[in-house]
Write an enzyme that holds these catalytic residues in place. Structure first.
Site, PDB file in Angstrom:
ATOM      1  N   SER A 139       3.831  -2.227  10.014  1.00 43.47           N
ATOM      2  CA  SER A 139       5.381  -2.217  10.333  1.00 43.47           C
ATOM      3  C   SER A 139       6.235  -3.463   9.636  1.00 43.47           C
ATOM      4  O   SER A 139       7.293  -3.989  10.092  1.00 43.47           O
ATOM      5  CB  SER A 139       6.047  -2.000  11.609  1.00 43.47           C
ATOM      6  OG  SER A 139       5.674  -0.533  11.947  1.00 43.47           O
TER       7      SER A 139
ATOM      8  N   GLU B  74      -4.626  -4.840  10.834  1.00 43.46           N
ATOM      9  CA  GLU B  74      -3.733  -3.953  10.988  1.00 43.46           C
ATOM     10  C   GLU B  74      -3.891  -3.170  12.215  1.00 43.46           C
ATOM     11  O   GLU B  74      -4.615  -2.220  12.358  1.00 43.46           O
ATOM     12  CB  GLU B  74      -3.762  -2.709   9.927  1.00 43.46           C
ATOM     13  CG  GLU B  74      -3.453  -3.532   8.429  1.00 43.46           C
ATOM     14  CD  GLU B  74      -3.123  -2.298   7.391  1.00 43.46           C
ATOM     15  OE1 GLU B  74      -1.921  -2.671   6.752  1.00 43.46           O
ATOM     16  OE2 GLU B  74      -3.764  -1.353   7.217  1.00 43.46           O
TER      17      GLU B  74
ATOM     18  N   GLY C 144       3.308   2.276  10.721  1.00 41.71           N
ATOM     19  CA  GLY C 144       4.263   3.410  10.540  1.00 41.71           C
ATOM     20  C   GLY C 144       5.053   3.915  11.719  1.00 41.71           C
ATOM     21  O   GLY C 144       5.546   4.879  11.812  1.00 41.71           O
TER      22      GLY C 144
ATOM     23  N   HIS D 171      -9.346   1.188   5.265  1.00 43.16           N
ATOM     24  CA  HIS D 171      -8.168   1.395   5.865  1.00 43.16           C
ATOM     25  C   HIS D 171      -8.387   2.441   7.118  1.00 43.16           C
ATOM     26  O   HIS D 171      -9.149   3.220   7.078  1.00 43.16           O
ATOM     27  CB  HIS D 171      -6.984   2.032   5.053  1.00 43.16           C
ATOM     28  CG  HIS D 171      -5.576   1.938   5.607  1.00 43.16           C
ATOM     29  ND1 HIS D 171      -5.054   2.733   6.495  1.00 43.16           N
ATOM     30  CD2 HIS D 171      -4.718   0.721   5.230  1.00 43.16           C
ATOM     31  CE1 HIS D 171      -3.949   2.422   6.757  1.00 43.16           C
ATOM     32  NE2 HIS D 171      -3.505   1.248   5.964  1.00 43.16           N
TER      33      HIS D 171
ATOM     34  N   GLU E 142      -6.590   4.683   8.342  1.00 44.21           N
ATOM     35  CA  GLU E 142      -6.305   5.855   7.708  1.00 44.21           C
ATOM     36  C   GLU E 142      -7.673   6.734   7.101  1.00 44.21           C
ATOM     37  O   GLU E 142      -7.976   7.886   7.649  1.00 44.21           O
ATOM     38  CB  GLU E 142      -5.141   6.319   6.845  1.00 44.21           C
ATOM     39  CG  GLU E 142      -3.905   6.030   7.639  1.00 44.21           C
ATOM     40  CD  GLU E 142      -2.726   5.371   6.848  1.00 44.21           C
ATOM     41  OE1 GLU E 142      -2.811   5.441   5.917  1.00 44.21           O
ATOM     42  OE2 GLU E 142      -1.943   4.745   7.519  1.00 44.21           O
TER      43      GLU E 142
ATOM     44  N   LYS F 242       0.173   4.191  -0.334  1.00 43.75           N
ATOM     45  CA  LYS F 242      -0.609   5.455   0.496  1.00 43.75           C
ATOM     46  C   LYS F 242      -0.451   6.537  -0.331  1.00 43.75           C
ATOM     47  O   LYS F 242      -0.328   6.310  -1.517  1.00 43.75           O
ATOM     48  CB  LYS F 242      -0.091   5.654   1.927  1.00 43.75           C
ATOM     49  CG  LYS F 242      -0.152   4.241   2.792  1.00 43.75           C
ATOM     50  CD  LYS F 242       0.126   4.484   4.186  1.00 43.75           C
ATOM     51  CE  LYS F 242      -0.144   3.255   4.888  1.00 43.75           C
ATOM     52  NZ  LYS F 242       0.075   3.003   6.417  1.00 43.75           N
TER      53      LYS F 242
ATOM     54  N   ASN G 291       0.854  -1.269  -0.025  1.00 44.32           N
ATOM     55  CA  ASN G 291      -0.007  -0.029  -0.063  1.00 44.32           C
ATOM     56  C   ASN G 291       1.051   1.150  -0.175  1.00 44.32           C
ATOM     57  O   ASN G 291       1.541   1.549   0.995  1.00 44.32           O
ATOM     58  CB  ASN G 291      -0.738  -0.090   1.101  1.00 44.32           C
ATOM     59  CG  ASN G 291      -1.981   1.308   1.351  1.00 44.32           C
ATOM     60  OD1 ASN G 291      -1.727   1.931   0.527  1.00 44.32           O
ATOM     61  ND2 ASN G 291      -2.401   1.206   2.354  1.00 44.32           N
TER      62      ASN G 291
HETATM   63  P1  13P Z   1       3.486   0.500   7.459  1.00 41.79           P
HETATM   64  O1  13P Z   1       3.948  -0.794   6.937  1.00 41.79           O
HETATM   65  O2  13P Z   1       4.116   1.600   6.914  1.00 41.79           O
HETATM   66  O3  13P Z   1       3.608   0.426   8.936  1.00 41.79           O
HETATM   67  O4  13P Z   1       2.029   0.354   7.073  1.00 41.79           O
HETATM   68  C1  13P Z   1       1.056  -0.467   7.360  1.00 41.79           C
HETATM   69  C2  13P Z   1      -0.065  -0.127   6.421  1.00 41.79           C
HETATM   70  O5  13P Z   1      -0.966   0.619   6.924  1.00 41.79           O
HETATM   71  C3  13P Z   1      -0.456  -0.799   5.326  1.00 41.79           C
HETATM   72  O6  13P Z   1      -1.558  -0.625   4.935  1.00 41.79           O
END
Ligand code: 13P
Length: 258
Positions: A220, A174, A180, A102, A104, A12, A10
């Site tokens: 992560s 997740e 992150g 997601h 976010e 983002k 992803n």
């Molecule tokens: P990271 O791998 O940067 O922690 O992000 C995970 C994520 O939100 C994937 O959708």
């Protein structure tokens, strides 16, 4: 029943369309260098909308076996919905996966479990596979309520979706506190919730559906920790953020068995 592992990147809100082309070409080259066997895992990149057409062009012209997805979809078919992108627009571009719900988007766009479920249905109706995201925040984890929190999200998101459609779908667990942050859930933490999700799918549907649905862990994930997470019985893949933006690192993640 064997489920094909799924390693999805992803991106983002990162990379313009030129950078996207470079990353997909770089990833394909890295995988070619290690003679990657695409029959043993599905490799998917999930760029921003503006990159999808460029990614399609690279994938088709070079006949790559890398699939691609979108990060969101509108629940509407067409019309006066400024800023939104429909499922048919995405399927027309060869998109095979759509991330829905997601954390976010849940956080910054107030997406509810019901809306997430509707988006999953829209993706399925257009012939694409939803990656339905769920996961708890740090407060819920500290209270030890991660399983019930995630199962409530799953109950809401799967409402009205048939067993056959759930069997085709992907669920991504997740934990928000691990996204992150560099803070990775332990393989046992990932297994606890992924296993509970599979049991819940068996309860809501049947054993066959539960054994078919692919459940990913995200948060992560890196080349150095992917293998131990993938070794857990109910973890069928990874949804990778930051580490998917580097061709060599993401190719190592896809090739986690070495
Ligand atoms: P990271 O791998 O940067 O922690 O992000 C995970 C994520 O939100 C994937 O959708």
């Amino acid at each position: 029943m064997t489920r094909t592992p799924l390693l999805a990147g992803n991106w983002k809100m990162n990379l313009n369309h030129l950078e996207a082309i470079a990353l997909v070409e770089g990833l394909a080259a890295e995988l070619r260098d290690v003679d990657f066997d695409y029959s043993k895992a599905d490799v998917v990149v999930i760029p921003p909308f503006t990159d999808i057409r460029s990614v399609q062009t690279v994938v088709e012209s070079e006949e790559l076996k890398i699939a691609y997805g979108a990060q969101d979809v509108s629940v509407h078919e067409s019309g006066a919905y400024t800023g939104e992108v429909s499922a048919s627009m995405l399927s027309q571009l060869g998109v095979s996966y759509i991330v829905v719900g997601h954390s976010e988007r849940r956080e910054y766009h107030n997406e509810s479990d019901q809306l997430v479920g509707k988006k999953a249905q829209v993706a399925l109706a257009a012939g694409m596979i939803p990656i339905i995201c769920c996961g708890e925040g740090l407060d819920v984890r500290k209270a030890g309520k991660q399983v019930e929190h995630v199962l409530a999200q799953i109950d809401g998101a799967l409402e009205g979706i048939s067993a056959a459609d759930v069997a085709k779908s992907v669920i991504a667990y997740e934990p928000i506190w691990a996204i992150g942050t560099g803070e990775v859930a332990t393989p046992e933490d990932a297994q606890e919730v992924c296993g509970a999700i599979r049991e819940q799918v068996a309860k809501l549907y049947d054993q066959q559906t539960a054994e078919a649905v692919r459940i990913l862990y995200g948060g992560s994930v890196k080349s150095s920790n992917v293998a131990e997470i993938m070794a857990k019985p109910d973890v069928d893949g990874a949804l990778v953020g930051g580490a998917s933006l580097k061709a060599d690192e993401f190719s190592k993640i896809a090739n986690f068995e070495g």
